[in-house]
Write a protein that holds these residues in place. Structure first.
Motif, short mmCIF file in Angstrom:
data_model
loop_
_atom_site.label_atom_id
_atom_site.label_comp_id
_atom_site.label_asym_id
_atom_site.label_seq_id
_atom_site.Cartn_x
_atom_site.Cartn_y
_atom_site.Cartn_z
N VAL A 76 -23.51 -39.23 34.16
CA VAL A 76 -22.80 -39.07 35.44
C VAL A 76 -23.09 -37.69 36.04
CG1 VAL A 76 -20.56 -39.16 36.60
CG2 VAL A 76 -21.05 -40.74 34.72
N ARG A 77 -23.13 -36.64 35.21
CA ARG A 77 -23.44 -35.30 35.73
C ARG A 77 -24.86 -35.25 36.30
NH1 ARG A 77 -20.36 -33.86 30.97
NH2 ARG A 77 -18.36 -33.01 31.62
N ASP A 78 -25.77 -36.01 35.69
CA ASP A 78 -27.15 -36.05 36.20
C ASP A 78 -27.23 -36.66 37.60
OD1 ASP A 78 -28.20 -34.80 34.03
OD2 ASP A 78 -29.04 -36.59 33.08
N LYS A 79 -26.18 -37.39 37.98
CA LYS A 79 -26.14 -37.95 39.35
C LYS A 79 -25.46 -36.99 40.31
CE LYS A 79 -26.33 -42.72 37.99
NZ LYS A 79 -25.64 -43.99 37.80
N ASN A 80 -25.34 -35.74 39.88
CA ASN A 80 -24.72 -34.69 40.70
C ASN A 80 -23.26 -34.94 41.01
OD1 ASN A 80 -26.88 -32.92 40.86
ND2 ASN A 80 -27.85 -34.20 42.43
N VAL A 81 -22.57 -35.61 40.10
CA VAL A 81 -21.12 -35.76 40.24
C VAL A 81 -20.48 -34.67 39.39
CG1 VAL A 81 -19.14 -37.28 39.84
CG2 VAL A 81 -21.33 -38.27 40.55
N ARG A 82 -19.51 -33.98 39.98
CA ARG A 82 -18.80 -32.94 39.24
C ARG A 82 -17.82 -33.60 38.27
NH1 ARG A 82 -14.45 -28.68 41.83
NH2 ARG A 82 -13.98 -27.60 39.87
N VAL A 83 -18.06 -33.45 36.97
CA VAL A 83 -17.18 -34.04 35.95
C VAL A 83 -16.47 -32.91 35.22
CG1 VAL A 83 -17.03 -35.50 33.89
CG2 VAL A 83 -18.74 -36.01 35.65
N GLU A 84 -15.14 -32.93 35.24
CA GLU A 84 -14.36 -31.90 34.55
C GLU A 84 -13.51 -32.60 33.49
OE1 GLU A 84 -14.59 -28.72 35.10
OE2 GLU A 84 -15.48 -28.55 37.10
N SER A 85 -13.78 -32.28 32.23
CA SER A 85 -13.05 -32.90 31.13
C SER A 85 -12.13 -31.86 30.48
CB SER A 85 -14.03 -33.43 30.08
OG SER A 85 -14.87 -34.40 30.67
N LEU A 86 -10.90 -32.25 30.22
CA LEU A 86 -9.94 -31.28 29.67
C LEU A 86 -10.21 -31.01 28.20
CD1 LEU A 86 -6.66 -32.37 31.46
CD2 LEU A 86 -8.49 -30.87 32.23
N ALA A 87 -10.68 -32.03 27.48
CA ALA A 87 -11.07 -31.84 26.08
C ALA A 87 -12.40 -32.55 25.88
CB ALA A 87 -10.02 -32.43 25.15
N ILE A 88 -13.33 -31.86 25.24
CA ILE A 88 -14.61 -32.50 24.92
C ILE A 88 -14.76 -32.51 23.41
CG2 ILE A 88 -17.12 -32.46 25.22
CD1 ILE A 88 -16.76 -31.07 27.87
N ILE A 89 -14.95 -33.71 22.87
CA ILE A 89 -15.11 -33.85 21.42
C ILE A 89 -16.60 -33.78 21.10
CG2 ILE A 89 -14.79 -35.38 19.43
CD1 ILE A 89 -12.37 -36.55 20.86
N GLU A 90 -16.92 -32.85 20.22
CA GLU A 90 -18.33 -32.67 19.85
C GLU A 90 -18.72 -33.70 18.79
OE1 GLU A 90 -20.12 -28.57 19.87
OE2 GLU A 90 -19.82 -28.95 17.73
N SER A 91 -17.83 -33.90 17.82
CA SER A 91 -18.09 -34.91 16.79
C SER A 91 -16.76 -35.33 16.20
CB SER A 91 -18.99 -34.34 15.70
OG SER A 91 -18.34 -33.27 15.05
N MET A 92 -16.75 -36.49 15.57
CA MET A 92 -15.54 -36.94 14.89
C MET A 92 -15.89 -37.97 13.83
SD MET A 92 -13.76 -39.25 17.85
CE MET A 92 -14.24 -40.99 18.02
N SER A 93 -15.06 -38.03 12.81
CA SER A 93 -15.22 -39.04 11.76
C SER A 93 -13.88 -39.19 11.06
CB SER A 93 -16.30 -38.61 10.76
OG SER A 93 -15.85 -37.48 10.04
N PRO A 94 -13.63 -40.38 10.48
CA PRO A 94 -12.36 -40.59 9.80
C PRO A 94 -12.15 -39.57 8.67
CG PRO A 94 -13.47 -42.69 10.13
CD PRO A 94 -14.45 -41.61 10.52
N GLU A 95 -13.22 -39.15 8.04
CA GLU A 95 -13.09 -38.19 6.93
C GLU A 95 -12.96 -36.76 7.43
OE1 GLU A 95 -16.21 -39.87 7.34
OE2 GLU A 95 -15.27 -41.70 6.57
N GLY A 96 -13.85 -36.41 8.37
CA GLY A 96 -13.93 -35.01 8.81
C GLY A 96 -12.99 -34.65 9.95
N GLY A 97 -12.36 -35.66 10.59
CA GLY A 97 -11.47 -35.39 11.71
C GLY A 97 -12.24 -35.10 12.98
N ILE A 98 -11.60 -34.33 13.87
CA ILE A 98 -12.13 -34.11 15.21
C ILE A 98 -12.62 -32.68 15.34
CG2 ILE A 98 -11.54 -34.05 17.66
CD1 ILE A 98 -9.22 -36.02 16.91
N VAL A 99 -13.83 -32.54 15.89
CA VAL A 99 -14.34 -31.20 16.20
C VAL A 99 -14.51 -31.10 17.71
CG1 VAL A 99 -16.24 -29.56 15.86
CG2 VAL A 99 -15.59 -31.13 14.01
N PHE A 100 -13.78 -30.15 18.34
CA PHE A 100 -13.87 -29.97 19.79
C PHE A 100 -15.03 -29.05 20.13
CE2 PHE A 100 -9.35 -31.10 19.36
CZ PHE A 100 -9.30 -32.13 20.29
N LYS A 101 -15.58 -29.24 21.32
CA LYS A 101 -16.65 -28.38 21.79
C LYS A 101 -16.06 -27.04 22.22
CE LYS A 101 -20.51 -28.68 25.01
NZ LYS A 101 -21.13 -29.50 26.03
#
Ligand code: 5GP
Length: 193
Positions: free
Chosen positions: A168-193
């Motif tokens: 969507v950003r490549d289509k020149n739409v401004r996207v603003e996300s309040l939280a961005i998850i970099e990676s996640m797994s049931p074992e390792g949990g959530i890693v935010f960017k």
């Protein structure tokens, strides 16, 4: 971190506060934050998609003092069994776009009545999640069809390891996300960017 449940490598369950039970205080803050981010865009309308975007859209619309519109989903005709068809858009009075559902693995038509978005509108798109980007692309298409100005998109949780954000950003739409998850797994949990 505390209440999100990582179901598998791709799906985060947040039904404690965002998708089923709603944390109203949090949603109010989310609405204020989107207002702070997009305040200079002279937004006239908030557009989201049913069902889980509606709560976020309502609080955001309240911050901007503008109406919220939600696109309605209907299962695509090709997915409907014979004899059980619901005719849509009989009067040509709807904007329609195709969306692949991330959570249900189905294709939908999303629809917005033409009378609710006009070329003079300045539209902010809102959704709870951004994954592969299909929902947001569908909403963008509806704004383009309407001739309105697309000011951008406010997302509560973007899964940054899935391609939607870039598409969507490549289509020149401004996207603003309040939280961005970099990676996640049931074992390792959530890693935010
Ligand atoms: P996309 O179209 O970007 O692939 O997916 C966005 C839509 O799918 C959102 O409207 C949201 O309802 C749903 N969705 C995508 N990923 C998740 C997830 O990890 N958890 C939940 N609860 N919903 C998701």
């Amino acid at each position: 971190m505390k209440e999100g449940v990582v179901k598998n490598a791709n799906v985060l369950k947040v039904d404690n506060f965002l998708n089923h039970q709603l944390d109203i205080e949090l949603l109010e803050e989310v609405g204020k934050e989107f207002y702070r981010i997009f305040v200079n865009e002279a937004i006239t309308k908030i557009l989201t998609i049913e069902a889980s975007g509606i709560a976020v859209a309502c609080f955001t619309a309240k911050s901007f003092s503008v109406p919220a519109v939600f696109a309605k989903k209907s299962i695509r005709q090709s997915n409907i069994q014979e004899g059980n068809q619901t005719p849509i858009n009989l009067d040509g009075d709807m904007y329609i776009a195709k969306v692949e559902s991330f959570t249900h693995k189905r294709t939908y038509d999303i629809m917005v009545a033409k009378k609710f978005i006009s070329p003079s509108d300045r539209v902010l798109l809102i959704d709870d999640f951004l994954a592969n980007g299909s929902a947001l692309e569908g909403l963008c298409s509806i704004v383009v069809q309407s001739g309105a100005y697309l000011a951008g998109a406010g997302i509560v949780i973007e899964k940054g390891f899935q391609p939607g954000g870039q598409i969507v950003r490549d289509k020149n739409v401004r996207v603003e996300s309040l939280a961005i998850i970099e990676s996640m797994s049931p074992e390792g949990g959530i890693v935010f960017k």
